[in-house]
Write a protein that holds these residues in place. Structure first.
Motif, PDB file in Angstrom:
ATOM      1  N   GLY A 195      -2.388  16.615  60.236  1.00 50.86           N
ATOM      2  CA  GLY A 195      -1.467  16.058  59.270  1.00 50.86           C
ATOM      3  C   GLY A 195      -0.854  14.845  59.900  1.00 50.86           C
ATOM      4  O   GLY A 195      -0.965  14.701  61.184  1.00 50.86           O
ATOM      5  N   LEU A 196       0.049  14.089  59.103  1.00 48.56           N
ATOM      6  CA  LEU A 196       0.757  13.019  59.579  1.00 48.56           C
ATOM      7  C   LEU A 196       2.221  13.182  59.910  1.00 48.56           C
ATOM      8  O   LEU A 196       2.772  13.998  58.708  1.00 48.56           O
ATOM      9  CB  LEU A 196       0.690  11.864  58.522  1.00 48.56           C
ATOM     10  CG  LEU A 196       1.225  10.717  59.013  1.00 48.56           C
ATOM     11  CD1 LEU A 196       0.133   9.885  59.748  1.00 48.56           C
ATOM     12  CD2 LEU A 196       1.074   9.684  57.521  1.00 48.56           C
ATOM     13  N   VAL A 197       2.672  13.101  61.194  1.00 51.30           N
ATOM     14  CA  VAL A 197       4.083  13.119  61.421  1.00 51.30           C
ATOM     15  C   VAL A 197       4.968  12.084  60.615  1.00 51.30           C
ATOM     16  O   VAL A 197       4.844  11.022  60.806  1.00 51.30           O
ATOM     17  CB  VAL A 197       4.331  13.116  62.990  1.00 51.30           C
ATOM     18  CG1 VAL A 197       5.847  13.216  63.164  1.00 51.30           C
ATOM     19  CG2 VAL A 197       3.450  13.992  63.621  1.00 51.30           C
ATOM     20  N   THR A 198       5.992  12.877  59.884  1.00 48.72           N
ATOM     21  CA  THR A 198       6.817  12.050  58.990  1.00 48.72           C
ATOM     22  C   THR A 198       8.168  12.432  59.397  1.00 48.72           C
ATOM     23  O   THR A 198       8.784  13.447  60.158  1.00 48.72           O
ATOM     24  CB  THR A 198       6.703  12.237  57.775  1.00 48.72           C
ATOM     25  OG1 THR A 198       7.440  11.420  56.722  1.00 48.72           O
ATOM     26  CG2 THR A 198       6.899  13.657  57.350  1.00 48.72           C
ATOM     27  N   THR A 199       9.155  11.612  58.881  1.00 50.73           N
ATOM     28  CA  THR A 199      10.575  11.885  59.276  1.00 50.73           C
ATOM     29  C   THR A 199      10.916  13.101  58.292  1.00 50.73           C
ATOM     30  O   THR A 199      10.759  13.193  57.229  1.00 50.73           O
ATOM     31  CB  THR A 199      11.544  10.697  58.583  1.00 50.73           C
ATOM     32  OG1 THR A 199      11.174   9.677  59.313  1.00 50.73           O
ATOM     33  CG2 THR A 199      12.868  10.883  58.883  1.00 50.73           C
ATOM     34  N   GLN A 272       2.126   9.237  63.583  1.00 50.26           N
ATOM     35  CA  GLN A 272       0.824   9.515  64.071  1.00 50.26           C
ATOM     36  C   GLN A 272       0.105  10.828  63.561  1.00 50.26           C
ATOM     37  O   GLN A 272       0.624  11.616  62.961  1.00 50.26           O
ATOM     38  CB  GLN A 272       1.270  10.130  65.692  1.00 50.26           C
ATOM     39  CG  GLN A 272       1.694   9.064  66.681  1.00 50.26           C
ATOM     40  CD  GLN A 272       0.585   7.924  67.073  1.00 50.26           C
ATOM     41  OE1 GLN A 272      -0.738   8.333  67.019  1.00 50.26           O
ATOM     42  NE2 GLN A 272       1.020   6.810  67.107  1.00 50.26           N
ATOM     43  N   LYS A 273      -0.976  10.721  63.758  1.00 55.09           N
ATOM     44  CA  LYS A 273      -2.047  11.951  62.872  1.00 55.09           C
ATOM     45  C   LYS A 273      -2.110  13.030  64.399  1.00 55.09           C
ATOM     46  O   LYS A 273      -2.401  12.636  65.622  1.00 55.09           O
ATOM     47  CB  LYS A 273      -3.466  11.682  62.760  1.00 55.09           C
ATOM     48  CG  LYS A 273      -3.255  10.598  61.514  1.00 55.09           C
ATOM     49  CD  LYS A 273      -4.539  10.280  61.172  1.00 55.09           C
ATOM     50  CE  LYS A 273      -4.770   9.241  60.100  1.00 55.09           C
ATOM     51  NZ  LYS A 273      -6.177   8.901  59.359  1.00 55.09           N
ATOM     52  N   ILE A 274      -1.749  14.256  63.908  1.00 48.55           N
ATOM     53  CA  ILE A 274      -1.690  15.397  65.030  1.00 48.55           C
ATOM     54  C   ILE A 274      -2.730  16.474  64.413  1.00 48.55           C
ATOM     55  O   ILE A 274      -2.639  16.510  63.368  1.00 48.55           O
ATOM     56  CB  ILE A 274      -0.548  15.795  65.565  1.00 48.55           C
ATOM     57  CG1 ILE A 274       0.478  16.414  64.432  1.00 48.55           C
ATOM     58  CG2 ILE A 274       0.461  14.621  65.950  1.00 48.55           C
ATOM     59  CD1 ILE A 274       1.598  17.343  64.942  1.00 48.55           C
ATOM     60  N   ARG A 275      -3.176  17.407  65.285  1.00 48.16           N
ATOM     61  CA  ARG A 275      -3.680  18.706  64.938  1.00 48.16           C
ATOM     62  C   ARG A 275      -3.109  19.775  65.736  1.00 48.16           C
ATOM     63  O   ARG A 275      -2.879  19.671  66.937  1.00 48.16           O
ATOM     64  CB  ARG A 275      -5.397  18.641  65.421  1.00 48.16           C
ATOM     65  CG  ARG A 275      -5.994  17.116  64.858  1.00 48.16           C
ATOM     66  CD  ARG A 275      -7.288  17.179  65.734  1.00 48.16           C
ATOM     67  NE  ARG A 275      -8.168  15.869  65.088  1.00 48.16           N
ATOM     68  CZ  ARG A 275      -9.499  15.596  65.189  1.00 48.16           C
ATOM     69  NH1 ARG A 275      -9.976  16.291  66.020  1.00 48.16           N
ATOM     70  NH2 ARG A 275      -9.940  14.630  64.656  1.00 48.16           N
TER      71      ARG A 275
END
Length: 310
Positions: A195-199, A272-275
């Motif tokens: 996913g993408l880290v968001t606020t 950032q994209k994280i797993r």
């Protein structure tokens, strides 16, 4: 590894092609065993190991609703198949037109003439062609007429003591039940979301003392609500962490969120994209009397996660 995403891109048949065909959702250890068998057979023939799969998943085309969430979306599925070491992945765009191809035409024109199939390795429940008219008996008949070999692979179980058949359906059920340790036995790896880290709501660090990365999921399949010990792939490194999946009942929320507290980490990773790899479920999501009690429980969760991940 060569990735072919359209059958028209195959300019000539592959040398002594050995192929397996399937949706391979999850790329679990049963699928992996098929791939390794394909590679061994291709090596014995001095040929080419090939995995054929489909995008989108055929059930998405054939059923307008009621389809289950996918364990692995396209990007991850291709990555995992590639790791097996096969020479070629053929990903067929699945359409109603492709689904309408008769079984004989699929085998003779596509598998034998276009791809160059010398052997096919499939499970005992394999079906193919229009309306799934093709089965193993028909495949054996075609093999005699067209000169290729049919190898039926045995199904794989998790262990002798727990003869649970490894399947995408069972893996999906385990993840949805939060049984990520059991799912790991099926997958041969920890279940992963991306996913993408968001606020987020900016409460983890300020109110609780545990800053979290809020994730917009790409995945369709999400583990059961609760708290998990996880590892996090981020900025080309692997970190330990604690993930909370759910609705933050202490704050009276109804919005579903996935939040990860990365241990010993203080970098800005918004966008950032994280797993996130799920190692073990720690507890259910609980509504606490107040923020102080929640913060104390998160501290305990973090300590437990460290112990699990160490």
């Amino acid at each position: 590894m060569i990735l072919v995403e359209n059958l028209d891109d195959i300019e000539k048949p592959y040398k002594n092609a050995v192929i397996t065909i399937g949706n391979f959702d999850g790329v679990h250890i049963g699928h992996q065993a098929l791939f390794y068998e394909v590679i061994e057979k291709a090596d014995a023939l001095g040929g080419t190991s090939i995995v054929m799969t489909f995008e989108p998943h055929p059930i998405r085309v054939l059923k307008s609703n009621g389809h289950p969430p996918l364990i692995t979306l396209y990007e991850q599925k291709i990555e995992l198949i590639e790791k097996s070491g096969v020479a070629v992945i053929i990903c067929v765009p699945f359409t109603w037109q492709f689904a309408a191809i008769p079984a004989k035409e699929f085998v003779e024109d596509i598998l034998v003439k276009r791809i160059g199939m010398q052997a096919i390795i499939v499970g005992s429940d394999y079906t193919f062609g229009q309306n799934r008219e093709g089965n193993l008996d028909l495949l054996h008949t075609y093999a005699k007429n067209l000169g290729f070999e049919v190898i039926v692979a045995d199904w794989i179980q998790t262990s002798n003591s727990q003869p649970d058949r490894i399947s995408s359906t069972r893996t999906r059920e385990l993840v949805m039940d939060g049984k990520v340790i059991e799912a790991q036995k099926m997958l041969g790896r920890n279940y992963q979301i991306r996913g993408l880290v968001t606020t987020g709501r900016n409460r983890g660090g300020k109110l609780l003392g545990f800053p979290t990365a809020n994730i917009i999921l790409y995945n369709e399949l999400c583990p059961k609500t609760g708290v998990y010990a996880v590892t996090v792939e981020c900025l080309n490194n692997l970190y330990q962490g604690v993930a909370n999946i759910g609705y933050s009942p202490t704050f009276g929320n109804t919005q579903f969120t996935v939040e990860v507290h990365i241990l010993d980490f203080d970098q800005n990773i918004y966008g950032q994209k994280i797993r996130v790899n799920f190692v073990e479920r720690i507890r259910d999501e609980i509504k606490f009397p107040g923020i102080a009690e929640l913060a104390e429980q998160i501290k305990k969760d973090t300590q437990k996660a460290r112990a699990i991940l160490s």
